[in-house]
Design a protein around this motif. Structure first.
Motif, PDB file in Angstrom:
ATOM      1  N   TRP A 155      28.041  28.409  10.177  1.00  0.00           N
ATOM      2  CA  TRP A 155      27.608  29.834  10.911  1.00  0.00           C
ATOM      3  C   TRP A 155      27.149  30.840  10.016  1.00  0.00           C
ATOM      4  N   HIS A 205      25.350  30.998  19.792  1.00  0.00           N
ATOM      5  CA  HIS A 205      26.070  32.283  19.137  1.00  0.00           C
ATOM      6  C   HIS A 205      27.464  32.545  19.527  1.00  0.00           C
ATOM      7  N   LEU A 252      27.628  39.113  14.781  1.00  0.00           N
ATOM      8  CA  LEU A 252      27.108  37.942  15.512  1.00  0.00           C
ATOM      9  C   LEU A 252      26.923  36.949  14.572  1.00  0.00           C
ATOM     10  N   THR A 253      27.266  35.745  14.964  1.00  0.00           N
ATOM     11  CA  THR A 253      27.231  34.428  14.277  1.00  0.00           C
ATOM     12  C   THR A 253      26.152  33.665  15.083  1.00  0.00           C
ATOM     13  N   ARG A 254      25.783  32.841  14.216  1.00  0.00           N
ATOM     14  CA  ARG A 254      24.783  31.754  14.857  1.00  0.00           C
ATOM     15  C   ARG A 254      24.827  30.559  14.181  1.00  0.00           C
ATOM     16  N   TRP A 301      18.043  39.899  14.238  1.00  0.00           N
ATOM     17  CA  TRP A 301      19.340  40.388  15.057  1.00  0.00           C
ATOM     18  C   TRP A 301      19.885  41.718  14.740  1.00  0.00           C
TER      19      TRP A 301
END
Lengths: 352, 352, 352
Positions: free
Chosen positions: B145, B257, B277-279, B292
């Motif tokens: 992530w 996310h 914010l993780t993706r 982002w």
């Protein structure tokens, strides 16, 4: 009348709600959501597509979001937070994500009346709002009078201006550069006090013209000057101001004015000050408009500076009150104070 | 569940102290003394020479001087007023001009844990701090992530954001320029309430992609979109956000996310807002980071503007409270309110 | 003396009124109306035509208008609102628009004394004002001493500075860049406490010269340095500061200073800080004047920054008070606190 030198009753801490207040100049409102606080309540103003003015409580009944941060959709307002759609009468038409629109999902709609270039609002029980009780103001709608006006704001309690306007002896000291001369403070004063009106008259014959009369009216030297300050509580003032060359008997030599002052409490210790000046001479002369539009706000700002300085002193003594005495010219201001107090007491008695 | 339309319990006036709160992003703290107020207490943060984070009461026990105005000396802090030297455990090592160091000469040391790129702090009884009770956040430490984040501040009570995050119907109205479409508010909602968790799910199939999805993900037209807002009281939120082209069955087509929101009360009616914010896609693509990092603060600032506007309304009515109603989407927010109130009540009972 | 480590009595919440306070440097006042708040009262200062200073309550007894917004007319002041004319003794001479001047139409006149380049004011019962009780300050009027000075303002309670000045151990930590070295905090302290005076002595032999001594006096290396901090409650401080090369026996090698600090409560949690520095060497050397005029405000601003930071912490805990301990150097500050409390209690007892 209260005896001079006896401690004044204090400034009112509340204003009556079942009364008409001026919310602003009619031209201030349009097809846009506009917030204005009045008597400690946030109000959302806008006009419908047909131009009718609307005033809603400016806080969504769901989570207190100001409606003015939302969107005008036709005649309705959509809350900018969760999308509840309110009609101009304050009832919700739609609650997104549920089919049922609860009856309690509505915001308060305040009665409003547009008249005389002013927007009037009734801050109390809507069922009791009667447009007939709005004080008369024929010169504001008459083609024989020319009107200019503007909007000011004060960081002090409304009552300071209500009283300022009922003791025009102050113009000698606070406005010597424009409308004051020593004669005003020294003139005899007649004070008439009725249930819903206070009238203070100064009829001055053969006195010096102040600087503004020369500048705007071309009147210098000696003049006859009459001031009648009329107060229609809680916040509407008409100052009838007539001036002519001293001794002139020809009626057409008189310059007639009505200065309209609308003092509306805003939040806590602040107030709105909407003013209009109408005149019955040179009504098509833009230059005169321009001169008054320059001169009046300068005069009123002096009143505001004085009132804000007094507010700062009062604030430092709260909740106590510094000692104070009354003098002869306070008959009008003290009557205003008593009327406000009586109006509040009557409302409070009715609610019980 | 509380019935809709019944007057809501009010916002909590206190937050529980025997809980983990996020004090900031780990990268905010270093070899420098830094003040941050949390739950109405000033805290002095720094890192020891070995990098371990330290949090001390930011007021010298002698005369309340903030320690952050002093000097970091190795792992200790010297008060900048009279020179008392405090170790990282809060005990004084030295009191200049006297040999005796009184045992009572110490400041409070708060338990802190660095995890997931966040600094967690325990604001209550240190003996009860158990790092195991920090909510799980595996994606924040996982190489699969990618994380971006930042720090915001709000002049409103923390609870306004806690509730905002549990009713994502608002994205339709507050964020239509980025992540909101009408579909979100109209989607069916499932609310699960546990003792220490609230979860609100919106599973949307074949709905319009909002503008941000096109801009960042290149996804336009119809999408399948799932939002799960999870709240771990008192202030940790994980929004699970999955999106894919409508009807896509290939798992790899899903953009996943986790939006992490950490809401920590600051002083009186203000709060910190730390976000991440993780993706799980294009994790090495700096351009996506950049997009982002631009987009998210703009969205969150809209939430803050709304919450501060609500705070201003609420403040004007204090200590009273304006009337309010609840609607269907409030199940999650009201549950959050009740959990906070219960946590505070339990602490208060334990102290007796 | 109170035992170390025992909870300190709190800061005084009031200051005595039947006392002399410094209202400012004498040069601050002239033929102009000037407002200064002292002990929560607005005061209008000016000088008569013959130069005598006058201090009147800065609020007209009629409607609280600050007199400083009016006009100086000879030795009298005309209120800028309704024109009441007050003499320098506070009695109204004239009330426009009425012939009778009520006896109660007067404002308070505060006893003032100009001495030592300072203006002293008595904030209590005028009948009890006795100039003989002003603390002696012979160096301020002597041709053998040279004086420089200035005016500062603090957003914190006065007592924080009163106590700062009685514990000069702080110079080691707060002023290391100018007048502090480690020796000061570590020096033995002798504290003498009388009914109306506190004296704290630090006699330091063969210690390092701090940076300011080298810069201003050309003294570096080892010096003999004596500090005697004398406090005359409620707000007058004389710091006797002598310095000479270590071991010098020639009296003429000593640089003698008196630093005068006048701390006067202003409004709520703010205070005035008037300072003077006198010296007995190179009294005709403007360059020395200049150096001290630069150096002293920088030092005092550090005290103010610290005090304001403490005030911010204290304010956050009001009406409660955060825990606090006392250490050995607090003997002087705590004595000051007790004297103020006693003075207030005595006044309160007399009023009953």
């Amino acid at each position: 009348m209260e005896k001079y030198g006896v401690a004044a009753s204090r400034y009112p801490t509340q204003f009556p709600r079942n009364q008409w207040y001026v919310a602003g100049l009619a031209r201030d409102f349009g097809r846009v959501l506009q917030q204005r606080w009045l008597l400690d309540e946030p109000v959302c103003f806008y006009r419908r597509e047909d131009g009718t003015p609307v005033a809603l409580a400016d806080r969504c009944i769901h989570r207190q979001m100001p409606l003015t941060l939302g969107r005008l959709k036709g005649d309705d307002v959509e809350c900018g937070y969760h999308g509840i759609l309110f009609a101009a009468d304050g009832r919700a038409r739609k609650v997104p994500s549920q089919k049922h629109v609860p009856d309690r999902c509505r915001v308060r709609a305040y009665p409003v009346v547009e008249s005389g270039g002013l927007l009037w609002i009734w801050m109390g029980d809507a069922d009791r709002a009667d447009a007939a009780s709005i004080p008369g103001h024929p010169w504001l709608d008459s083609p024989q009078w020319r009107v200019v006006g503007g909007t000011l704001h004060m960081n002090c309690r409304a009552q300071l201006l209500n009283e300022n306007l009922l003791d025009l002896s102050h113009v000698s000291y606070l406005h010597p550069d424009s409308i004051g001369t020593d004669d005003v403070a020294e003139a005899d004063v007649e004070t008439e006090i009725e249930d819903r009106r206070v009238r203070v008259t100064r009829d001055m014959h053969d006195v010096m013209a102040p600087p503004a009369f020369e500048k705007v009216l071309g009147l210098s030297g000696r003049v006859d000057r009459k001031q009648v300050a009329e107060y229609f509580p809680p916040g509407f003032h008409v100052s009838h101001l007539d001036v002519k060359p001293a001794g002139a008997t020809d009626e057409s030599a008189t310059f007639r004015h009505k200065a309209i002052h609308c003092i509306t409490p805003e939040r806590g210790k602040s107030a709105h000050y909407f003013w209009l000046l109408t005149r019955q001479y040179r009504i098509d002369d833009d230059e005169i408009d321009h001169l008054w539009l320059q001169a009046i706000p300068r005069v009123l700002e002096q009143d505001i500076v004085a009132s804000e300085a007094i507010e700062e002193v009062l604030a430092a003594y709260e909740p106590e009150y510094p000692p104070e005495i009354n003098i002869k010219v306070d008959a009008g201001p003290l009557a205003a104070r008593r009327i406000i107090a009586r109006m509040v007491a009557e409302e409070s008695a009715e609610e019980r």
